[in-house]
Motif scaffolding. Structure first.
Motif, PDB file in Angstrom:
ATOM      1  N   CYS A  22      46.652  31.545  34.731  1.00 18.41           N
ATOM      2  CA  CYS A  22      45.846  30.389  35.149  1.00 18.41           C
ATOM      3  C   CYS A  22      46.580  29.073  34.938  1.00 18.41           C
TER       4      CYS A  22
ATOM      5  N   THR B  28      43.518  32.738  43.403  1.00 19.30           N
ATOM      6  CA  THR B  28      43.123  32.270  42.075  1.00 19.30           C
ATOM      7  C   THR B  28      43.376  33.372  41.054  1.00 19.30           C
TER       8      THR B  28
ATOM      9  N   ALA C 256      38.216  26.042  36.823  1.00 21.28           N
ATOM     10  CA  ALA C 256      37.740  26.891  37.916  1.00 21.28           C
ATOM     11  C   ALA C 256      36.515  26.265  38.588  1.00 21.28           C
TER      12      ALA C 256
ATOM     13  N   LEU D 110      36.183  24.803  42.529  1.00 23.61           N
ATOM     14  CA  LEU D 110      35.163  25.239  43.484  1.00 23.61           C
ATOM     15  C   LEU D 110      34.363  24.061  44.038  1.00 23.61           C
TER      16      LEU D 110
ATOM     17  N   PHE E  88      40.093  36.197  44.624  1.00 24.33           N
ATOM     18  CA  PHE E  88      39.806  36.156  43.196  1.00 24.33           C
ATOM     19  C   PHE E  88      40.516  37.314  42.496  1.00 24.33           C
TER      20      PHE E  88
ATOM     21  N   ASP F 103      39.758  37.648  39.157  1.00 22.47           N
ATOM     22  CA  ASP F 103      38.903  37.702  37.983  1.00 22.47           C
ATOM     23  C   ASP F 103      37.460  37.738  38.484  1.00 22.47           C
TER      24      ASP F 103
ATOM     25  N   MET G 160      35.528  34.503  38.483  1.00 17.48           N
ATOM     26  CA  MET G 160      35.703  33.591  39.612  1.00 17.48           C
ATOM     27  C   MET G 160      34.852  34.030  40.797  1.00 17.48           C
TER      28      MET G 160
END
Length: 251
Positions: free
Chosen positions: A29, A56, A67, A71, A86, A88, A91
């Motif tokens: 990240c 991401t 995050a 968005l 995504f 994760d 997310m």
């Protein structure tokens, strides 16, 4: 077959042919590009008339505010043909809550594939070989989760032992040439920072050898990869309709 290129560093020019740009970070990240870079990537895609897949990463809980801020900006950045990938499930849930109109793609960090090169040295039955060619999204309950999230596309690594055909209803993306082997939050270049960004930039990519396998591993940041640029035979039969090639070792 749709052709795409993946990078976390926005280049001045993109290889041809290209139908889509994958831009962002999958595994760390702290290497995720900032909003200004994402806007420039989107502008580049608009000029070229291609789609943008914003990639991401897997993230620490401490990255949650970033995050959420990302968005907030995306509805003004992404166009109709764009996607949010995504890596994760956190997310995915955030995106579903805050940006319900986004097209979501499930990243390969969540594919559950059997990636290690030592698979090639195992004496396997046909049933076992089929097992090692599958991953998370081949089971009914897992596909139901994707349906709940509104996800119809999954990203896959190019396994040395081959890939089983995807179940009906899923479209697949295959990554070349770097297949993820393993990833960790214990980055060799990172000092303990308690959820804060790294002070130095990532160190040089280095290679790893093992007596257990002749396959060379590449360590980039917190993730190890192997190199496999051979397309599977009859790749379309596997449910794959997009190839993503890497401009450099993924982040």
């Amino acid at each position: 077959m749709e052709q795409a290129w993946l990078t976390h560093l926005l280049p001045e020019e993109l290889p041809s042919p290209i139908d889509r740009l994958y831009f962002g970070a999958e595994f760390c990240c702290w290497r995720m590009p900032g909003i200004d870079s994402i806007r420039r990537a989107a502008d580049l895609c608009r000029r070229l008339g291609i789609g943008l897949t914003l990639v991401t990463p897997v993230f620490y809980e401490s990255w949650l505010p970033q995050a959420a801020a990302l968005l907030e900006e995306l509805p003004d950045i992404l166009a109709e043909n764009d996607e949010l990938l995504f890596s994760d499930l956190g997310m995915a849930e955030l995106a579903r809550q805050r940006c319900p109109g986004l097209t979501l793609v499930c990243g390969r960090a969540l594919s559950g594939q059997k990636r290690g090169p030592r698979v090639l040295g195992l004496d396997l039955t046909p049933v076992q070989i089929d097992y090692f060619r599958r991953g998370t999204w081949y089971s009914g309950p897992s596909r139901e989760l994707l349906r709940e999230l509104g996800v119809g596309r999954v990203e896959l690594d190019n396994l040395l032992q081959g890939i089983a055909p995807l179940p009906a209803g899923l479209a697949g993306t295959l990554h070349l040439p770097y297949a993820m082997v393993t990833s960790s939050r214990n980055c060799p270049f990172r000092e303990p920072r308690h959820g804060k960004p790294c002070r130095p930039v990532c160190g040089e990519v280095f290679t790893l050898k093992s007596a257990e396998t002749p396959v060379l591993l590449y360590q980039g940041g917190n993730t190890q990869f192997l190199h496999n640029d051979r397309l599977p035979p009859e790749v379309e039969r596997l449910g794959i309709d997009r190839i993503v090639r890497h401009l450099h070792l993924p982040a």
